[in-house]
Enzyme design. Structure first.
Site, mmCIF file in Angstrom:
data_model
loop_
_atom_site.group_PDB
_atom_site.id
_atom_site.type_symbol
_atom_site.label_atom_id
_atom_site.label_comp_id
_atom_site.label_asym_id
_atom_site.label_seq_id
_atom_site.Cartn_x
_atom_site.Cartn_y
_atom_site.Cartn_z
ATOM 1 N N GLY A 193 0.825 -1.202 0.000
ATOM 2 C CA GLY A 193 0.000 0.000 0.000
ATOM 3 C C GLY A 193 0.855 1.246 0.000
ATOM 4 O O GLY A 193 2.036 1.204 -0.330
ATOM 5 N N CYS A 194 0.263 2.354 0.372
ATOM 6 C CA CYS A 194 0.969 3.640 0.398
ATOM 7 C C CYS A 194 2.267 3.505 1.188
ATOM 8 O O CYS A 194 2.263 3.049 2.335
ATOM 9 C CB CYS A 194 0.075 4.709 1.019
ATOM 10 S SG CYS A 194 0.880 6.310 1.177
ATOM 11 N N PHE A 195 3.364 3.913 0.585
ATOM 12 C CA PHE A 195 4.656 3.701 1.242
ATOM 13 C C PHE A 195 4.895 4.568 2.464
ATOM 14 O O PHE A 195 5.768 4.275 3.281
ATOM 15 C CB PHE A 195 5.823 3.789 0.266
ATOM 16 C CG PHE A 195 5.850 4.917 -0.723
ATOM 17 C CD1 PHE A 195 5.348 6.179 -0.458
ATOM 18 C CD2 PHE A 195 6.424 4.695 -1.973
ATOM 19 C CE1 PHE A 195 5.409 7.203 -1.393
ATOM 20 C CE2 PHE A 195 6.500 5.713 -2.925
ATOM 21 C CZ PHE A 195 5.992 6.971 -2.628
ATOM 22 N N TRP A 196 4.133 5.629 2.666
ATOM 23 C CA TRP A 196 4.344 6.494 3.840
ATOM 24 C C TRP A 196 4.152 5.724 5.144
ATOM 25 O O TRP A 196 4.994 5.767 6.029
ATOM 26 C CB TRP A 196 3.391 7.670 3.824
ATOM 27 C CG TRP A 196 3.543 8.631 2.701
ATOM 28 C CD1 TRP A 196 4.631 8.812 1.889
ATOM 29 C CD2 TRP A 196 2.560 9.565 2.251
ATOM 30 N NE1 TRP A 196 4.379 9.793 0.975
ATOM 31 C CE2 TRP A 196 3.112 10.273 1.170
ATOM 32 C CE3 TRP A 196 1.260 9.854 2.662
ATOM 33 C CZ2 TRP A 196 2.415 11.275 0.498
ATOM 34 C CZ3 TRP A 196 0.567 10.850 1.992
ATOM 35 C CH2 TRP A 196 1.136 11.551 0.930
ATOM 36 N N HIS A 248 -1.964 2.140 7.690
ATOM 37 C CA HIS A 248 -1.212 1.041 8.294
ATOM 38 C C HIS A 248 -1.170 1.211 9.800
ATOM 39 O O HIS A 248 -1.018 2.330 10.289
ATOM 40 C CB HIS A 248 0.213 1.017 7.743
ATOM 41 C CG HIS A 248 0.249 0.809 6.270
ATOM 42 N ND1 HIS A 248 0.245 1.855 5.376
ATOM 43 C CD2 HIS A 248 0.257 -0.321 5.530
ATOM 44 C CE1 HIS A 248 0.258 1.374 4.138
ATOM 45 N NE2 HIS A 248 0.257 0.061 4.209
#
Length: 171
Positions: free
Chosen positions: A12-15, A155
């Site tokens: 998912g979004c890497f942040w 996350h």
């Protein structure tokens, strides 16, 4: 310390992935980028079929690849294809990019344990592929949640989540 190893994971979004993984014991450094796709010199605006991913450098004297993967499966949903939270599309797929045959073996074994555990409600759709080019994301994406602690993430650590090893015949 000179002996480090590398893991490349997409969930998912890497942040949010980067923010949680960076805090794990034995993780030396992380950087976010694009991998597993078709566009050379990928960027946020032009990354084709690449996944948003995190490159993790870790100290194998403190943690191992299996422990990193167990944490990876705890902090994202590996049962939703091309999606995490509100983010949809192949950029947000669940994937493990292995650097050698041993990482591939450990990845497949860990996925089998996740499947057998029943900790997730559906079938694991995490891709397991050889690592290729890793295109580092732009500076504004690196360490994003360090700079914007209230920024977007989907996350989180699931309290009490512990991956058991499955029973196998002959072992």
């Amino acid at each position: 310390m000179t002996n480090t190893q590398k893991a490349i994971l997409a969930g998912g979004c890497f942040w949010g992935m980067q923010e949680l993984i960076r805090k794990q014991p034995g993780v030396v450094s992380t950087r976010v980028g694009y991998t597993g796709g078709d566009v050379p010199n990928a960027t946020y605006r032009n990354h084709g079929t690449h996944a948003e991913a995190v490159e993790i450098i870790y100290d194998p004297a403190v943690t191992d690849y299996r422990q990193i993967l167990e944490f990876f499966f705890q902090i994202h949903d590996p049962t939703t294809k091309d999606r995490q939270g509100n983010d949809r599309g192949p950029s947000y797929r669940s994937a493990i990019f292995y650097t050698d045959d041993e990482q591939k073996r450990i990845a497949l074994d860990t996925i089998a344990d996740v499947e057998a555990s029943g900790l997730w409600p559906g079938k694991v759709v995490t891709e397991v592929s050889p690592a290729g080019d890793f295109w580092e994301a732009e500076p504004e994406h690196q360490d994003y949640l360090q700079r914007y602690p209230n920024g977007y993430t989907c996350h989180y650590i699931r309290p009490g989540w512990k991956l058991p090893r499955r029973a196998t015949s002959g072992s």
